[in-house]
Design a protein around this motif. Structure first.
Motif, PDB file in Angstrom:
ATOM      1  N   ALA A 124      36.492  40.067  42.999  1.00 41.71           N
ATOM      2  CA  ALA A 124      36.531  39.441  44.325  1.00 41.71           C
ATOM      3  C   ALA A 124      37.585  38.341  44.389  1.00 41.71           C
ATOM      4  O   ALA A 124      37.839  37.774  45.452  1.00 41.71           O
ATOM      5  CB  ALA A 124      35.152  38.871  44.666  1.00 41.71           C
ATOM      6  N   GLU A 125      38.198  38.036  43.226  1.00 43.30           N
ATOM      7  CA  GLU A 125      39.202  36.956  43.168  1.00 43.30           C
ATOM      8  C   GLU A 125      40.609  37.503  42.974  1.00 43.30           C
ATOM      9  O   GLU A 125      41.514  36.766  42.577  1.00 43.30           O
ATOM     10  CB  GLU A 125      38.881  36.027  41.987  1.00 43.30           C
ATOM     11  CG  GLU A 125      37.531  35.350  42.088  1.00 43.30           C
ATOM     12  CD  GLU A 125      37.036  34.872  40.716  1.00 43.30           C
ATOM     13  OE1 GLU A 125      37.790  34.967  39.720  1.00 43.30           O
ATOM     14  OE2 GLU A 125      35.872  34.423  40.669  1.00 43.30           O
ATOM     15  N   GLY A 126      40.793  38.798  43.195  1.00 42.48           N
ATOM     16  CA  GLY A 126      42.139  39.349  43.142  1.00 42.48           C
ATOM     17  C   GLY A 126      42.541  40.035  41.848  1.00 42.48           C
ATOM     18  O   GLY A 126      43.669  40.499  41.705  1.00 42.48           O
ATOM     19  N   TRP A 127      41.625  40.117  40.882  1.00 41.56           N
ATOM     20  CA  TRP A 127      41.947  40.848  39.649  1.00 41.56           C
ATOM     21  C   TRP A 127      41.801  42.345  39.891  1.00 41.56           C
ATOM     22  O   TRP A 127      40.950  42.776  40.663  1.00 41.56           O
ATOM     23  CB  TRP A 127      41.024  40.408  38.511  1.00 41.56           C
ATOM     24  CG  TRP A 127      41.194  38.972  38.124  1.00 41.56           C
ATOM     25  CD1 TRP A 127      40.545  37.894  38.649  1.00 41.56           C
ATOM     26  CD2 TRP A 127      42.111  38.452  37.154  1.00 41.56           C
ATOM     27  NE1 TRP A 127      40.991  36.742  38.064  1.00 41.56           N
ATOM     28  CE2 TRP A 127      41.958  37.051  37.132  1.00 41.56           C
ATOM     29  CE3 TRP A 127      43.041  39.043  36.281  1.00 41.56           C
ATOM     30  CZ2 TRP A 127      42.687  36.225  36.284  1.00 41.56           C
ATOM     31  CZ3 TRP A 127      43.767  38.222  35.438  1.00 41.56           C
ATOM     32  CH2 TRP A 127      43.594  36.833  35.444  1.00 41.56           C
ATOM     33  N   ASP A 128      42.643  43.140  39.192  1.00 40.20           N
ATOM     34  CA  ASP A 128      42.565  44.606  39.312  1.00 40.20           C
ATOM     35  C   ASP A 128      41.485  45.178  38.409  1.00 40.20           C
ATOM     36  O   ASP A 128      40.923  46.240  38.675  1.00 40.20           O
ATOM     37  CB  ASP A 128      43.902  45.248  38.914  1.00 40.20           C
ATOM     38  CG  ASP A 128      45.030  44.824  39.823  1.00 40.20           C
ATOM     39  OD1 ASP A 128      44.846  44.900  41.053  1.00 40.20           O
ATOM     40  OD2 ASP A 128      46.086  44.391  39.311  1.00 40.20           O
ATOM     41  N   GLY A 129      41.238  44.466  37.317  1.00 47.09           N
ATOM     42  CA  GLY A 129      40.258  44.952  36.355  1.00 47.09           C
ATOM     43  C   GLY A 129      39.724  43.804  35.527  1.00 47.09           C
ATOM     44  O   GLY A 129      40.338  42.738  35.458  1.00 47.09           O
TER      45      GLY A 129
END
Ligand code: CTP
Ligand code: MG
Length: 221
Positions: A124-129
């Motif tokens: 939810a904070e912009g990480w892809d994985g």
């Protein structure tokens, strides 16, 4: 967000050395697969579960889910020749509008809600994985045959576990390409430039590889 758990259980378990595949070896009173299946099914974070089973074991996997009343299990697919191919087979069952995939090794039976929450939150904070990682306790050597050729600085190293969480478009793109040499999902996402976060792993997520691992996990149940 809808979270689809992909539980890969299609390995042969050669190093365990039993007649049946590792997922169906007994752990306590039930097949090993029962433990991670029940835990993911009961997780409030998980909406649906797809199992990748060894060839010929698709039906027993579904029957086990029924026996456990694991109602989130929507499919049991035939796994592939490698872990990555098994993930790809399970991924094919996930609907287009699903948001997140949580890929987990059935060989790590003691998956907890806490680690599931830890790997899902950063998405939810912009990480892809997101992968759970454990610092290495031992000194790590680079070797050639039986000769030590160097010592690796372990400060910058972690051992990656599962469950690993990914935004589904990212994971689909990663699995659309070449799967050669991929021992986890994150490596394929990293190779395409995806941003992957590491969060605290869990020592109880040991991967059952040998009989000693099986006994250890059984003792923790
Ligand atoms: N796996 C899979 N499909 C494969 C190989 C592995 O779904 N073709 C899964 C295993 O079931 C396991 C996880 O990937 O949950 C990690 O694999 P590993 O621990 O190596 O299990 P096995 O391949 O079964 O064991 P071995 O290598 O000893 O045969
Ligand atoms: Mg293997």
């Amino acid at each position: 967000m809808s979270v689809w758990a992909l539980l890969v259980a299609a390995g042969a378990g050669e190093r365990l050395g039993e007649e049946r595949p590792k997922a169906f070896v007994r752990l306590g009173d039930l097949p090993l697969l029962a433990e991670p299946l029940r835990r993911l099914d009961e997780s409030g974070w998980v909406d649906a579960v797809v199992v990748a089973a060894p060839p010929g074991w698709e039906e027993p996997a579904i029957l086990l889910a029924e026996e456990l009343s694991a109602t989130k299990v929507v499919a049991s697919v035939t796994g592939g020749a490698t872990r990555a191919e098994s993930v790809r087979a399970a991924l094919a069952e996930v609907p287009e509008d699903a948001l997140v995939a949580l890929v987990h090794d059935a060989a790590r039976p003691l998956v907890s809600d806490e680690v599931v929450e830890r790997v899902l939150a950063p998405l939810a904070e912009g990480w892809d994985g997101v992968v759970p990682g454990l610092p290495l306790a031992d000194t790590v050597k680079r070797v050639e045959g039986d000769t030590v050729v160097g010592t690796v600085d372990r400060a910058g190293l972690v051992a990656a576990q599962t469950p690993q969480a990914f935004l589904l478009p990212t994971l689909r793109a990663a699995y659309a390409g070449d799967l050669d040499g991929a021992t986890d999902c994150s490596s394929l996402v990293e190779a395409r430039g995806g941003r992957v976060k590491v969060v605290a792993g869990d020592p109880r997520l040991v991967k059952v590889t040998t009989q000693a691992d099986l006994e250890l996990v059984a003792s923790w149940l």
